[in-house]
Design an enzyme around this catalytic site. Structure first.
Site, short mmCIF file in Angstrom:
data_model
loop_
_atom_site.label_atom_id
_atom_site.label_comp_id
_atom_site.label_asym_id
_atom_site.label_seq_id
_atom_site.Cartn_x
_atom_site.Cartn_y
_atom_site.Cartn_z
N LEU A 1 -1.13 -12.88 6.73
CA LEU A 1 -0.31 -12.35 7.63
C LEU A 1 -0.62 -11.34 8.32
O LEU A 1 -0.44 -11.28 9.66
CB LEU A 1 1.08 -11.80 6.87
CG LEU A 1 2.06 -12.61 6.03
CD1 LEU A 1 2.89 -11.91 5.14
CD2 LEU A 1 2.30 -13.53 6.99
N GLY A 2 -1.68 -10.55 7.95
CA GLY A 2 -2.32 -9.42 8.57
C GLY A 2 -3.09 -8.46 7.87
O GLY A 2 -3.15 -8.77 6.41
N SER A 3 -3.88 -7.87 8.50
CA SER A 3 -4.56 -6.60 7.93
C SER A 3 -4.35 -5.36 7.97
O SER A 3 -4.60 -5.11 9.47
CB SER A 3 -5.95 -7.23 7.52
OG SER A 3 -6.55 -7.83 8.59
N GLY A 4 -4.19 -4.57 7.26
CA GLY A 4 -3.71 -3.17 7.34
C GLY A 4 -4.88 -2.10 7.02
O GLY A 4 -5.72 -2.67 6.74
N PHE B 1 -5.00 -0.56 4.32
CA PHE B 1 -5.30 -0.59 3.06
C PHE B 1 -5.86 -2.11 2.31
O PHE B 1 -6.23 -2.20 1.11
CB PHE B 1 -4.24 -0.25 2.13
CG PHE B 1 -3.64 1.39 2.36
CD1 PHE B 1 -4.35 2.14 1.64
CD2 PHE B 1 -2.74 1.29 3.57
CE1 PHE B 1 -4.06 3.58 1.96
CE2 PHE B 1 -2.38 2.80 3.63
CZ PHE B 1 -3.01 3.85 2.94
N LYS C 1 0.03 -8.04 -0.89
CA LYS C 1 -0.73 -7.03 -0.22
C LYS C 1 -1.97 -6.87 -1.47
O LYS C 1 -1.62 -6.43 -2.35
CB LYS C 1 -0.22 -5.62 0.07
CG LYS C 1 -1.25 -4.75 0.71
CD LYS C 1 -0.48 -3.48 1.32
CE LYS C 1 -1.16 -3.65 2.89
NZ LYS C 1 -0.13 -2.79 3.68
N ASP D 1 2.40 7.57 6.12
CA ASP D 1 1.84 6.59 7.03
C ASP D 1 2.87 5.80 7.97
O ASP D 1 2.93 4.89 8.12
CB ASP D 1 1.01 5.52 6.53
CG ASP D 1 -0.12 5.11 7.40
OD1 ASP D 1 -0.10 5.68 8.47
OD2 ASP D 1 -0.68 4.10 7.08
#
Ligand SMILES: *[C@@H]1O[C@H](CO)[C@@H](O)[C@H](O)[C@H]1NC(C)=O
Ligand SMILES: *[C@@H]1O[C@H](CO)[C@@H](O)[C@H](O)[C@H]1NC(C)=O
Ligand SMILES: *[C@@H]1O[C@H](CO)[C@@H](O)[C@H](O)[C@H]1NC(C)=O
Ligand SMILES: *[C@@H]1O[C@H](CO)[C@@H](O)[C@H](O)[C@H]1NC(C)=O
Ligand SMILES: *[C@@H]1O[C@H](CO)[C@@H](O)[C@H](O)[C@H]1NC(C)=O
Length: 682
Positions: free
Chosen positions: A342-345, A347, A365, A472
């Protein structure tokens, strides 16, 4: 039609095969009476290959002659198939057991059409096509996921479908990954009297489960013509898998005879030898002297396979609630496929998943921590954070630890993150989609989302049993649920780095542009630092600009400073997002900008609490909204340093991906003397 029917009848009687109990068994397809078409072929060892993994292929394989069906004809079939993608998780599109009037299926298309139909013929009752699809791509035919089994009549829109799974002895539903390069056995049975169709699958060498995956009431009498071909169809498109049938038994009006699993051929696989089932098949063809070696290989392969999915729990891990098994998460995310990202953040990467059993959608995650230090403390905390409940928080469902990986399971948020909605960061591969999404998020929605996030922070800071500092807060951590409610995600995650860090080195956790200035001095997470980040978020939402714009002119680079500047010049209205075209309430816009400035006050004591902010947004402002002190700050700052020189400073030591080397920005504020907050924190 009549003519062709007559022809086949003649053919039938000539061959003398008209029979109500037609049945055949192929334990491997060498030799076999098959009509092959398109990419399909029989490999030299007897495996039937419908397609190889090249793109844009169709393969058909049908029993060489038609069978005669009547309105009261039942049938039963079982077969073993394997789907082998070139790269794990990148396979497509699937295969289908098929009953059709022709072994050629003229006009059929690739990809989601599985070589069965095309976009014009789909849904037309004159197709007379029945299929059970094993689909590994979520197409636009209302597919439920990218790993499902479906019953299709004249259309690729399934009458019934289920995520691939089987019921084990204790009636537990166990997920199966179709394109995992392992053999899978399927059973399809239709009882004309009950007008019911049952579809069952199971891993190779697992007995037929008592409970079918799909049991659906359906009358096939209008679909099945008197003369029909039975077989398989498969297709690839932008994604390709090799699709194999290893054995097939079929019977009209009777139970299909069982396959002799020990006689089935093997199939080529990338990185062969690491999985149990195939190794067993290889062994079957090895002779005596190799037996010992083979046993070792089986054992090794079995252990590797087991090690791949097993987990060794340390004692303490059993003590914490909300633990997920690694296998469940592996299956939920289809083995952490790239396709499911879905995405990379900051962490780690976030995968979409469907939990086996319930099928619930989750976001998983995967945090690569790289060190075992501190993980235990962190999990203790995660287990307790799992008890946080608020409508504006992304619910943390649980966790799983495996070696150095930490997996956190959250509720899935279908509308993505706020930064994407404000800045349109979506994938740019689809022009059309881009056009549609170009509409600017309206002020009413923005205001409501800010209220939602204020409520979430208020809960974390003041309303839960202990004070939770988020650390954050930023637009990409603000997610939108199906009703467009703002929900704050990732709370507490930054603590991992704190626990893991060497006490003598100091780390700032957070994201550039949202970092409170005092953090560079104290390194201490405080609710005031969260308020600062929230203030930066408010300005971001009101101005439609990122907190840091590296490409902007120096005086506009830092959003907070830029708005301060405009405010001191009495032009704060100029800060509002131009793309809104004035479509907002002036008072609300002004309040958000001023509150944003108050929250980003360089001096922590001068910032309002989240309760004050939340009340102000709700129209019950108890605050003086004029941030009068700003001018003093600005004068001081202009004296001490300017942004361009700061860029040259040594980066702060950082442990978070989101804190880039330009972290030196924040030293801008660090030498500030304490200023009087003018009663704001009262
Ligand atoms: C193929 O069909 C022919 C007649 O149609 C039959 O004699 C032969 O045994 C069949 N072969 C196999 C392998 O089924
Ligand atoms: C896959 O099959 C197609 C069609 O039969 C053929 O043209 C192609 O060369 C094959 N590709 C490979 C890698 O074998
Ligand atoms: C769909 O298939 C039919 C024949 O079954 C054919 O006449 C038609 O041209 C095909 N349409 C497309 C779009 O391929
Ligand atoms: C269904 O197919 C038949 C034969 O190809 C055609 O005559 C008919 O118009 C089609 N019906 C629809 C609704 O497309
Ligand atoms: C289910 O099958 C019937 C034929 O028996 C068909 O007419 C109907 O459209 C199908 N329903 C769905 C939802 O595909």
């Amino acid at each position: 039609m009549v003519l062709s029917l007559a022809v086949s009848l003649v053919w039938f009687s000539a061959a003398g095969v008209i029979s109500q109990r037609d049945s055949f068994v192929f334990n491997g397809f060498e030799p076999a009476n098959l009509s092959l078409n398109g990419a399909s072929l029989v490999r030299s060892n007897g495996a039937l290959q419908l397609t190889n993994s090249s793109l844009n292929l169709i393969g058909h394989s049908f029993y060489h002659r038609p069978l005669s069906f009547r309105s009261d004809t039942s049938f039963s079939t079982t077969f073993v198939f394997a789907i082998v993608p070139p790269v794990p998780g990148q396979g497509g599109h699937g295969l289908a057991f098929t009953i059709a009037p022709s072994p050629l299926l003229p006009g059929a298309q690739i990809g989601q059409w599985l070589g069965l139909l095309n976009s014009t013929t789909d849904g037309n009752s004159s197709n007379h096509v029945f299929a059970v699809e094993f689909d590994t791509v979520q197409g636009q035919n209302g597919d439920i996921d990218s790993n499902h089994v479906g019953i299709d009549i004249n259309s690729l829109v399934s009458n019934a479908s289920e995520s691939a799974a089987y019921y084990s002895g204790d009636n537990q539903k166990q997920a199966i990954i179709l394109d995992d390069a392992v053999p899978i056995q399927a059973w399809v049975g239709y009882r004309a009297r009950e007008k019911r169709i049952d579809v069952t699958i199971a891993p190779f060498r697992v007995d037929k489960p008592h409970r079918p995956l799909i049991s659906h009431t359906l009358d096939l009498s209008s679909v099945l013509l008197p003369s029909m071909y039975v077989g398989f169809s498969s297709a690839t498109m932008k994604l390709g898998s090799a699709h194999y049938i290893l054995g097939w038994s079929f019977s009209l009006n009777g139970e299909a005879r069982p396959l002799d699993l020990s006689r089935l051929p093997s199939f080529p696989r990338p990185g062969a030898g690491s999985k149990r089932a195939e190794t067993i098949m290889i062994v079957a063809s090895l002779s005596g002297t190799f037996l010992l070696l083979a046993v070792a290989v089986i054992l090794g392969a079995y252990l590797i396979r087991r090690a791949k999915l097993s987990e060794t729990l340390e004692d303490w891990e059993r003590d914490y609630p909300h633990r997920f098994s690694y296998k469940d998460l592996y299956l939920a995310t289809k083995g952490f496929k790239d396709r499911e990202v879905l995405g990379s953040g900051g962490f780690g990467r976030v995968y979409k998943g469907n939990l086996p059993g319930s099928g619930a959608e989750v976001a998983v995650k995967r945090v690569s921590h790289g060190s075992k230090q501190g993980v235990r403390e962190f999990i203790a905390e995660v287990a307790s954070l799992g008890r946080l409940r608020h409508r504006n928080l992304v619910q943390l469902q649980g966790w799983c630890k495996r070696n150095d990986d930490l997996l956190l399971v959250y509720d899935y948020m279908p509308n993505g993150s706020l930064d994407r909605l404000i800045f349109h960061e979506d994938d740019d591969d689809d022009e059309h989609e881009m056009q549609q999404q170009r509409t600017v998020l309206g002020w009413k929605e923005r205001y409501r989302i800010l209220q939602d996030i204020a409520a979430a922070l208020l809960y974390l800071h003041e309303e839960w049993e202990q004070v939770v500092v988020h650390r954050d807060v930023k637009a990409s951590n603000v997610l939108l649920d199906s009703e467009m409610n703002g929900r704050l995600g990732d709370f507490g995650l930054s603590r991992l780095y704190e626990h893991g860090s060497n006490p003598r080195t100091t780390h700032i956790v957070g994201t550039l542009g949202y970092l409170a200035p005092e953090l560079t001095r104290t390194y201490k997470a405080t609710t005031e630092a969260d308020v600062y980040a929230y203030g930066a978020l408010m300005l971001e939402v009101a101005c439609g600009r990122r907190p840091v714009e590296p490409k902007a002119a120096v005086e506009e680079m830092l959003l907070v400073e830029w708005v301060q500047e405009l405010y001191s010049e009495g032009k704060i209205a100029d800060a509002s997002d131009q793309r809104l075209n004035g479509w907002y309430m002036k008072e609300e816009m002004e309040m958000v900008l001023k509150l944003g400035l108050l929250c980003t006050h360089p001096q922590p004591q001068a910032r309002p609490s989240m309760r004050h902010v939340w009340q102000a947004l709700g129209g019950h402002a108890l605050l003086p909204l004029e941030p009068r002190f700003m001018c003093e700050d600005l004068e001081f700052k202009n004296m001490s340093t300017d942004s361009s020189s700061i860029l040259m400073q040594t980066p702060l030591e950082s442990s978070s991906d989101s804190l880039r080397p330009e972290g030196g920005f924040d030293t801008v504020h660090s030498p500030l003397p304490l200023l009087d907050g003018k009663g704001l924190s009262a």
